[in-house]
Design a protein around this motif. Structure first.
Motif, short mmCIF file in Angstrom:
data_model
loop_
_atom_site.label_atom_id
_atom_site.label_comp_id
_atom_site.label_asym_id
_atom_site.label_seq_id
_atom_site.Cartn_x
_atom_site.Cartn_y
_atom_site.Cartn_z
N VAL A 1 -94.50 127.21 -45.12
CA VAL A 1 -93.10 127.50 -45.41
C VAL A 1 -92.24 126.35 -44.87
N LYS A 2 -91.29 125.91 -45.67
CA LYS A 2 -90.39 124.86 -45.22
C LYS A 2 -89.29 125.46 -44.35
N HIS A 3 -89.03 124.81 -43.21
CA HIS A 3 -87.98 125.30 -42.31
C HIS A 3 -86.60 125.02 -42.91
N ARG A 4 -85.74 126.03 -42.86
CA ARG A 4 -84.38 125.84 -43.35
C ARG A 4 -83.62 124.87 -42.44
N TRP A 5 -83.83 125.01 -41.13
CA TRP A 5 -83.32 124.06 -40.14
C TRP A 5 -84.55 123.44 -39.47
N PRO A 6 -84.72 122.13 -39.55
CA PRO A 6 -85.93 121.50 -38.98
C PRO A 6 -86.14 121.90 -37.52
N MET A 7 -87.40 122.10 -37.15
CA MET A 7 -87.75 122.43 -35.76
C MET A 7 -88.10 121.13 -35.05
N LEU A 8 -87.08 120.44 -34.58
CA LEU A 8 -87.28 119.14 -33.94
C LEU A 8 -87.78 119.31 -32.51
N SER A 9 -88.52 118.32 -32.04
CA SER A 9 -88.96 118.33 -30.64
C SER A 9 -87.88 117.70 -29.78
N LEU A 10 -87.90 118.01 -28.50
CA LEU A 10 -86.91 117.47 -27.58
C LEU A 10 -87.42 116.18 -26.94
N GLY A 11 -86.48 115.30 -26.60
CA GLY A 11 -86.84 114.13 -25.82
C GLY A 11 -87.24 114.57 -24.41
N ASN A 12 -88.22 113.87 -23.82
CA ASN A 12 -88.70 114.24 -22.49
C ASN A 12 -88.28 113.23 -21.43
N THR A 13 -88.09 113.73 -20.22
CA THR A 13 -87.86 112.86 -19.07
C THR A 13 -88.61 113.44 -17.89
N TYR A 14 -89.07 112.54 -17.01
CA TYR A 14 -89.87 112.98 -15.87
C TYR A 14 -89.24 112.64 -14.52
N ASN A 15 -88.04 112.03 -14.56
CA ASN A 15 -87.43 111.68 -13.28
C ASN A 15 -85.91 111.80 -13.35
N ALA A 16 -85.28 111.81 -12.17
CA ALA A 16 -83.84 112.03 -12.06
C ALA A 16 -83.05 110.89 -12.70
N GLN A 17 -83.54 109.65 -12.60
CA GLN A 17 -82.81 108.52 -13.15
C GLN A 17 -82.65 108.64 -14.67
N GLU A 18 -83.71 109.02 -15.36
CA GLU A 18 -83.63 109.17 -16.82
C GLU A 18 -82.69 110.32 -17.20
N LEU B 1 -88.01 139.44 -41.30
CA LEU B 1 -88.43 139.05 -42.65
C LEU B 1 -89.61 138.10 -42.62
N ARG B 2 -89.57 137.14 -41.68
CA ARG B 2 -90.56 136.07 -41.71
C ARG B 2 -90.70 135.44 -40.32
N ALA B 3 -91.92 135.04 -39.97
CA ALA B 3 -92.18 134.30 -38.74
C ALA B 3 -92.99 133.06 -39.10
N VAL B 4 -92.51 131.91 -38.65
CA VAL B 4 -93.13 130.64 -39.03
C VAL B 4 -93.34 129.77 -37.79
N THR B 5 -94.51 129.13 -37.69
CA THR B 5 -94.80 128.23 -36.57
C THR B 5 -94.04 126.92 -36.74
N ARG B 6 -94.00 126.10 -35.67
CA ARG B 6 -93.31 124.81 -35.75
C ARG B 6 -93.96 123.90 -36.80
N GLY B 7 -95.28 123.86 -36.84
CA GLY B 7 -95.97 122.97 -37.76
C GLY B 7 -95.63 121.52 -37.47
N ASP B 8 -95.22 120.79 -38.51
CA ASP B 8 -94.84 119.38 -38.31
C ASP B 8 -93.34 119.21 -38.07
N GLY B 9 -92.64 120.32 -37.89
CA GLY B 9 -91.19 120.27 -37.66
C GLY B 9 -90.39 120.48 -38.93
N THR B 10 -90.97 120.10 -40.06
CA THR B 10 -90.33 120.28 -41.37
C THR B 10 -90.82 121.55 -42.04
N LYS B 11 -92.10 121.82 -41.89
CA LYS B 11 -92.69 123.04 -42.46
C LYS B 11 -93.78 123.54 -41.52
N GLY B 12 -94.01 124.86 -41.56
CA GLY B 12 -95.01 125.47 -40.69
C GLY B 12 -95.74 126.60 -41.38
#
Length: 671
Positions: free
Chosen positions: A75-92, A131-142
């Motif tokens: 199923v194609k996501h109506r709103w893309p399921m984008l991943s978040l940017g990651n940071t591992y320290n306070a400076q970033e 109505l429907r449950a969809v996994t993240r998949g590739d972010g565009t469809k799941g």
């Protein structure tokens, strides 16, 4: 009872039983006895039949799961399921804050949320219904996994009337609580199956199962954390979180609204320390700009939103010395290796042991040597795991560690069946940990539920020579005076124990069968076997082919059962238990015939069906006068065939010219 009173009581019982289900299946922390739960469920069932207009479609009395999904629809996501940017320290994180300020100024807030280590899920609701449950998949469809997600207790299938949009999407994370994961993984180890590495893998693997009845047996949970609508409903993310909680969604209580980056830093510091006290895994903190207007202004990169970021905690890793590898023998004979370590502080606790899973872990992946210095990590695992060996610190002349060849408890040579990860000890009648483990399993709550007996008592009775087999429990009344001499047991506790043992003789056949501890025969399998074979004699006499004709019984389970009953010691034990008065015959329920359209006709059901379980098809046949046979012979009238039917059955039915029909053709015969 008036309709108004009935409505109020149905609503009260439904809410209470849903909470008990959640406590039991999801949190693995029951707060009510099984008997009391069953009585309340029975009361609700009676009320719903008397007043069906007040029954909740998602009532605890309704069957959960059962549908087979051949393949998941993309199923194609109506709103893309984008991943978040990651940071591992306070400076970033400070740099992220500066970018936000540069774009929208200083007048804004952050919402901080725990970052759950699970499986991202998108849920769509229409007119308050899932109505429907969809996994993240590739972010565009799941993958659409609606049938499986409907089995999750904390996800509402239908919302109560409220002020929500006709159509909306809500995002969240499906996960498994640590206690539930530990219990299920131990069951897999006991059954000789490969355990999952962490709760996230278990949750992800469960959601992708094709049989939702199996999904329903695994206690998943879900936190919801982001709302999508066509038209703006709220001005801020914080406002939407409070609202969806009121609508009935499970929203995590540990979120915080922060006025600046300093508040964010405080929140991160707190949960970097406190995360180990949670009942589930988190691997970081998610930080979002609160205002939707400001989110819109900040926009997106190609991969992630510019208004949010995740701060990832570093998995705690320490270095320590491997003292020795020891081995634990489970009740089914599975032998599990454990690394014993020089005590070290890790994630707020003192660690002395780490899991090694199986032989390949020792000899192939880690190539452990005696006295190795090892790196130990506690990420998504319940108990710590050895990540690698510090080869620079390996002692000269250190000898490699090899997995043992004989049982550490009884010295019997270990076996490893093809396709299995674990070695096991086949000496089930002479290996002390197996003997004690089986008796402890027999008296457990899910099996015979014997009051007055606990694991420690079983161990003491075995060590003192009072019991060596399950059947010996039913002769303990002959040793009441001797038990009093032990000093450990008072007269009252002995009487309670003997009363509990006597009372257990009334437990139904399916509980007795499960209590025997036959490898791969869990609660569900025991119920299926009892429903199919009706009594122990039929079951003991069944061939592998006859066993696989039963609902949900595969080759591996069938082979385990035939091997178990081929052992004369086990057969004698059954006779002893019969003589003691235990139940080895199914409780016959009265079948109310819907018709006699199948009278005089015999059937066998084989394979997997999309619309019905084999048990449901069996009930349809019996309710319309038909008879279910256990094996294919010339007496058989019809073979009802689904997908993945065994080739041997098909060949035999074809040779005997037995009509092979589908479930649709069976329904046509009934109609």
């Amino acid at each position: 009872m008036s309709p108004a009173e009935a409505k109020k009581l149905i609503e009260s019982l439904t809410a209470e039983l849903k909470q008990h289900n959640y406590n039991y299946y999801v949190l693995a922390m029951p707060t009510i006895a099984d008997f009391d739960f069953d009585k309340k469920l029975e009361q609700l069932n009676v009320l719903e039949k008397q007043f069906p207009e007040f029954a909740d479609p998602d009532s605890p009395t309704q069957k959960v799961g059962g549908d087979i999904t051949k393949e998941f629809v993309t199923v194609k996501h109506r709103w893309p399921m984008l991943s978040l940017g990651n940071t591992y320290n306070a400076q970033e994180l400070l740099e992220f804050d500066q970018r936000v300020r540069k774009a929208i100024g200083d007048n804004f807030e952050y919402v901080c949320e725990l970052k759950f280590d699970g499986l991202s899920m998108s849920l769509t609701y229409e007119n308050g219904k899932l109505l429907r449950a969809v996994t993240r998949g590739d972010g565009t469809k799941g993958d659409e996994v609606t049938t499986n997600v409907r089995t999750i207790h904390s996800i509402p299938k239908k919302l109560a009337p409220g002020n929500y949009p006709d159509m909306f999407e809500i995002r969240g994370e499906v996960f498994m609580h640590l206690k539930a994961f530990e219990r299920l993984n131990n069951e897999r180890i006991d059954a000789g199956e490969l355990p999952y590495a962490n709760p996230r893998n278990f949750a992800s693997g469960t959601i992708k199962l094709q049989d939702s009845a199996e999904v329903a047996k695994r206690p998943l949970d879900c936190f919801l954390y982001f709302l999508y609508t066509d038209k703006p409903v709220f001005k801020t993310h914080w406002e939407s979180l409070q609202a969806v909680k009121q609508w009935g969604f499970h929203v995590n209580e540990h979120s915080r609204l922060c006025t600046d980056i300093n508040g964010v830093m405080e929140f991160i510091t707190k949960w970097d320390k406190d995360r180990f006290g949670l009942s589930y895994d988190i691997d970081g903190i998610v930080i979002k700009v609160n205002s939707y207007a400001q989110q819109h202004e900040l926009g997106f990169t190609a991969k992630s939103p510019r208004w949010a970021i995740s701060y990832k905690f570093k998995a705690e890793r320490v270095e320590t010395e491997l003292l020795e590898v020891t081995y634990q023998v489970g009740r089914t004979g599975a032998v599990t290796p454990v690394a014993n370590l020089k005590p070290v502080q890790l994630a707020g606790t003192t660690v002395k042991r780490a899991t090694l899973h199986n032989a390949d872990e020792i000899t192939v992946r880690l190539q452990l040597h005696e006295g190795d210095t090892v790196f130990v990590e506690k990420g998504g695992e319940i108990i710590p795991k050895i990540i690698s060996v510090n080869l620079d610190k390996r002692k000269p002349g250190a000898k490699p560690i090899y997995y043992i060849t004989h049982c550490p408890a009884c010295n019997t040579e270990l076996l490893r069946q093809e396709g299995e990860a674990a070695y096991y000890c086949p000496n089930d009648e002479g290996c002390p940990p197996q003997i004690v483990g089986k008796m402890q399993h027999f008296i457990s709550r899910k099996a015979m539920n014997i009051d007055g007996l606990g694991d420690e008592t079983i161990d003491t009775l075995y060590q003192k020579g009072f019991i060596t087999h399950i059947s010996d429990l039913y002769n303990l009344h002959q040793h009441a005076d001797e038990l009093k001499q032990l000093g450990r047991f008072g007269e009252k506790s002995i009487n309670n124990m003997l009363e509990g043992i006597e009372k257990s003789k009334q437990m139904p056949f399916e509980k007795v069968l499960f209590g025997l501890g036959i490898r791969y025969v869990g609660e569900t399998v025991a119920k299926k076997l009892v429903a199919h074979f009706k009594n122990i004699d039929n079951l003991m006499a069944a061939s592998t082919e006859e066993l696989t004709a039963a609902d949900e019984i595969g080759e591996r389970i069938a082979q385990s059962i035939t091997t178990y009953f081929a052992d004369e010691t086990h057969r004698r034990e059954i006779e002893e238990l019969k003589a003691s008065g235990l139940q080895f015959v199914a409780e016959e329920r009265e079948v109310k015939l819907a018709s006699e359209k199948l009278a005089g006709q015999s059937f066998i059901i084989s394979g997997v069906f999309e619309r019905f379980s084999r048990e449901e098809l069996k009930e349809m046949i019996e309710q319309n006068g038909g008879k279910i046979l256990s094996s294919i012979s010339a007496k058989l009238n019809y073979l009802v065939a689904g997908d993945n039917m065994g080739p041997a059955k098909l060949e035999k039915a074809t040779k005997l010219n037995i009509p092979i029909i589908s479930d649709a053709e069976l329904l046509a015969m009934i109609k």
